[in-house]
Scaffold this motif. Structure first.
Motif, mmCIF file in Angstrom:
data_model
loop_
_atom_site.group_PDB
_atom_site.id
_atom_site.type_symbol
_atom_site.label_atom_id
_atom_site.label_comp_id
_atom_site.label_asym_id
_atom_site.label_seq_id
_atom_site.Cartn_x
_atom_site.Cartn_y
_atom_site.Cartn_z
ATOM 1 N N ALA A 177 0.613 -1.670 0.373
ATOM 2 C CA ALA A 177 -0.468 -0.139 0.033
ATOM 3 C C ALA A 177 0.490 1.366 0.135
ATOM 4 O O ALA A 177 0.600 2.252 -0.799
ATOM 5 C CB ALA A 177 -1.636 -0.524 1.253
ATOM 6 N N VAL A 178 1.762 1.325 0.689
ATOM 7 C CA VAL A 178 2.684 2.240 0.635
ATOM 8 C C VAL A 178 4.077 2.478 -0.721
ATOM 9 O O VAL A 178 3.926 3.664 -1.179
ATOM 10 C CB VAL A 178 3.612 2.205 2.134
ATOM 11 N N MET A 179 4.322 1.370 -0.538
ATOM 12 C CA MET A 179 5.135 1.337 -2.144
ATOM 13 C C MET A 179 4.575 1.243 -3.484
ATOM 14 O O MET A 179 5.471 1.717 -4.826
ATOM 15 C CB MET A 179 6.106 0.288 -1.697
ATOM 16 N N GLN A 180 3.187 0.672 -3.268
ATOM 17 C CA GLN A 180 2.566 0.705 -5.056
ATOM 18 C C GLN A 180 1.935 2.044 -4.665
ATOM 19 O O GLN A 180 1.342 2.531 -6.050
ATOM 20 C CB GLN A 180 2.343 -0.839 -4.766
ATOM 21 N N HIS A 181 1.239 1.789 -4.278
ATOM 22 C CA HIS A 181 -0.065 2.960 -4.260
ATOM 23 C C HIS A 181 0.045 4.407 -2.596
ATOM 24 O O HIS A 181 -0.716 4.755 -3.560
ATOM 25 C CB HIS A 181 -1.020 2.107 -3.322
ATOM 26 N N GLY A 182 1.205 4.496 -2.208
ATOM 27 C CA GLY A 182 1.610 6.102 -2.227
ATOM 28 C C GLY A 182 0.646 6.094 -1.019
ATOM 29 O O GLY A 182 0.743 7.414 -0.626
ATOM 30 N N ARG A 183 0.385 5.215 -0.661
ATOM 31 C CA ARG A 183 -0.527 5.222 1.092
ATOM 32 C C ARG A 183 0.757 6.122 2.386
ATOM 33 O O ARG A 183 1.568 5.265 1.821
ATOM 34 C CB ARG A 183 -1.463 4.365 1.446
ATOM 35 N N SER A 184 0.676 6.693 3.478
ATOM 36 C CA SER A 184 0.767 6.694 4.196
ATOM 37 C C SER A 184 1.502 5.858 4.921
ATOM 38 O O SER A 184 0.588 5.264 4.812
ATOM 39 C CB SER A 184 0.934 8.020 4.902
ATOM 40 N N LEU A 185 2.092 5.587 5.672
ATOM 41 C CA LEU A 185 2.191 4.490 6.638
ATOM 42 C C LEU A 185 0.816 4.386 7.280
ATOM 43 O O LEU A 185 0.878 3.174 7.783
ATOM 44 C CB LEU A 185 3.638 4.067 7.211
ATOM 45 N N ARG A 227 13.566 8.685 10.521
ATOM 46 C CA ARG A 227 13.143 7.320 11.775
ATOM 47 C C ARG A 227 11.978 6.961 12.373
ATOM 48 O O ARG A 227 11.753 5.941 12.848
ATOM 49 C CB ARG A 227 14.893 7.683 12.728
ATOM 50 N N ARG A 228 11.357 8.085 12.296
ATOM 51 C CA ARG A 228 10.148 8.144 12.892
ATOM 52 C C ARG A 228 8.754 8.092 12.035
ATOM 53 O O ARG A 228 7.746 6.955 12.260
ATOM 54 C CB ARG A 228 9.212 9.162 13.561
ATOM 55 N N HIS A 229 9.454 8.066 10.488
ATOM 56 C CA HIS A 229 7.827 7.623 9.683
ATOM 57 C C HIS A 229 9.461 7.748 8.188
ATOM 58 O O HIS A 229 9.375 8.081 7.560
ATOM 59 C CB HIS A 229 7.296 9.258 9.153
ATOM 60 N N PRO A 230 8.955 6.048 8.300
ATOM 61 C CA PRO A 230 10.572 5.931 7.241
ATOM 62 C C PRO A 230 9.669 5.652 5.392
ATOM 63 O O PRO A 230 10.490 5.780 4.701
ATOM 64 C CB PRO A 230 10.606 4.600 7.576
ATOM 65 N N ASP A 231 8.471 5.924 5.532
ATOM 66 C CA ASP A 231 7.571 5.253 4.379
ATOM 67 C C ASP A 231 7.920 7.411 3.495
ATOM 68 O O ASP A 231 7.997 7.570 2.473
ATOM 69 C CB ASP A 231 6.393 5.530 4.048
ATOM 70 N N ILE A 232 8.727 8.210 4.821
ATOM 71 C CA ILE A 232 8.602 9.490 3.636
ATOM 72 C C ILE A 232 9.684 9.169 2.790
ATOM 73 O O ILE A 232 9.784 9.954 1.658
ATOM 74 C CB ILE A 232 9.338 11.069 4.832
ATOM 75 N N LYS A 233 10.736 8.439 3.222
ATOM 76 C CA LYS A 233 11.369 8.240 2.523
ATOM 77 C C LYS A 233 11.499 8.116 0.902
ATOM 78 O O LYS A 233 11.669 8.122 0.048
ATOM 79 C CB LYS A 233 12.927 7.561 2.795
#
Length: 445
Positions: A29-37, A344-350
């Motif tokens: 969901a994060v990596m393919q669809h761009g949803r926040s973690l 480091r708290r929100h790794p999806d930001i990267k």
């Protein structure tokens, strides 16, 4: 003759398989669809009735995989004869398996059994043998997993962002890249209206929980071991809040005095507003946010800690809609930013941020400064803050503003951590501190 319906086949998945399958869905969901973690994890939790232990495992796996996503992908490539294409859920599941086995130190047999079984729960029965073979190969040939020296791969950052950090931080960039893959501490802010940080630390100690104070942030306590927020003694009554130590430096910089009019221009979720009112409850605070739902969180935060403010749902730059014409003695602009200081708290930001996002956010920051500067009273103080470690969202924004406003003064922040950067002050992420940028602007009397 009508036959009764056939009973459903029993679920024969191995113990732990459902939580691994859920982890793969969150990562996809994060990596393919761009949803926040946060959103993807909340959705997965609502769809599955996990107990507390499995919920904690799910969080640990998805946060860990996203922290180390690029490195895990590189390691997968070393284990496979042919790249895996067009199967993002299986790819995510394989990264979950590698992370459990080699980073979480989960027993190998448990990882192989549960992760292999999870493939069938993803409607990818064909992948079970692949998952099994790859994980067993990683057991036999751990030398293949040693990542290359390139810090962007070793510490899992996209190239564009790693390059930007090297440009802005020079030799310090590699340490920042490493810190971005580390787990951040859980830091508390003790409500000084209720008790001191030392008193709350003693209260925790009596419960068998250890914490330490930070001399640079007098209300801060760093827990030796993180835990559930609701389990903190006195949390529901507002005795303590969760807030990073770097964020706790905003209130002292504002130096609010009783009776002063204060504007918190981008207030949600309300941590900084609550902190400054805990320090100065007689301030006249206006908490502003453009998102009405997020402003509700500010209201809940302020009520919990027992302070009051005027809450306004409006775009800060549309002053005709909300400003009453009376100047503010203090203005806090906790500006929207890339969040690169809290990766480091929100790794999806990267993985969700793009170069264009930084340019757009810097433009918004400039607009906030330009629009709110006329609202500052003579002798007043404005604090500009971002949780970004990119100069495009800190030093460059303030420098451009000062070029346009020679009447503005920029006294030194002189914070107890970090270093001067242009007219402001930047804090590198790592240890007890998140990455932040602060600048103080004042209007002469």
């Amino acid at each position: 003759m009508k036959h009764p319906p056939r009973p459903a086949a029993p679920n024969r998945s191995a113990p732990g398989a459902p939580v691994r399958a859920a982890a793969a869905h969150v990562i996809q969901a994060v990596m393919q669809h761009g949803r926040s973690l946060d959103d993807a994890l909340a959705f997965a939790t609502s769809r599955n009735r996990f107990d507390a232990r499995d919920h904690a495992l799910l969080s640990a796996m998805v946060y860990g995989v996203l922290r180390h996503y690029r490195r895990l992908g590189w390691q997968l490539e070393q284990m496979m004869d042919r790249p895996l294409r067009d199967a993002p859920l299986v790819d995510a599941l394989l990264r979950v398996g590698l992370y459990q086995m080699h980073d979480m130190r989960t027993p190998d047999h448990a990882v192989v059994s549960a992760t292999t079984s999870a493939a069938s729960l993803l409607q990818a029965e064909w992948a079970g043998s692949l998952v099994n073979a790859l994980l067993r190969r990683s057991q036999r040939e751990p030398e293949r997993l040693e990542p290359p020296e390139d810090p962007a791969i070793r510490h899992s950052w996209p190239n564009w962002l790693a390059d930007a950090l090297r440009h802005d931080w020079g030799e310090a960039a590699d340490a920042i890249l490493a810190e971005g893959s580390a787990q951040a501490p859980m830091t508390l802010r003790v409500n000084r209206r209720r008790m001191s940080a030392d008193d709350y630390r003693a209260r925790l100690s009596r419960m068998g929980r250890e914490a330490r104070t930070l001399p640079e942030a007098p209300e801060a306590l760093v827990l030796e071991q993180a835990g559930e927020v609701d389990a903190l003694p006195g949390f529901a009554r507002g005795s303590v809040s969760v807030q990073d130590a770097s964020a706790q430096l905003a209130a002292p910089l504002l130096d609010v005095q009783p009776g002063q009019r204060v504007l918190d221009a981008c207030s949600a979720p309300g941590g900084k507003a609550a902190h400054l009112l805990e320090r100065c409850p007689k301030a006249q605070l206006t908490a502003l946010d453009s998102d009405r739902a997020r402003l509700q969180r500010v209201d809940e935060t302020l009520r919990r800690v027992g302070v009051q403010a005027t809450l306004v749902a409006a775009d800060a730059t549309d002053t005709a809609r909300w400003w009453d014409g009376a100047p503010f003695d203090r203005i806090l602009i906790d500006a929207p930013c890339s969040g690169t200081g809290v990766i480091r708290r929100h790794p999806d930001i990267k993985w969700l941020r793009r170069v264009g996002d930084v340019r757009a956010l810097a433009k918004t920051q400039q607009q906030l400064l330009e629009t709110l500067w006329p609202l500052l009273a003579p002798g007043g103080r404005m604090v500009f803050a971002t949780c970004s470690i990119l100069r495009a969202e800190g030093r460059d924004v303030v420098a451009h503003f000062l070029e346009r406003h020679p009447e503005a003064e920029s006294p030194s922040c002189d914070l107890p951590v970090g270093a001067a950067d242009g007219a402001g002050w930047r804090i590198a992420p790592g240890g007890d501190w998140d990455g932040f940028y602060y600048a103080v602007l004042s209007r002469p009397r």
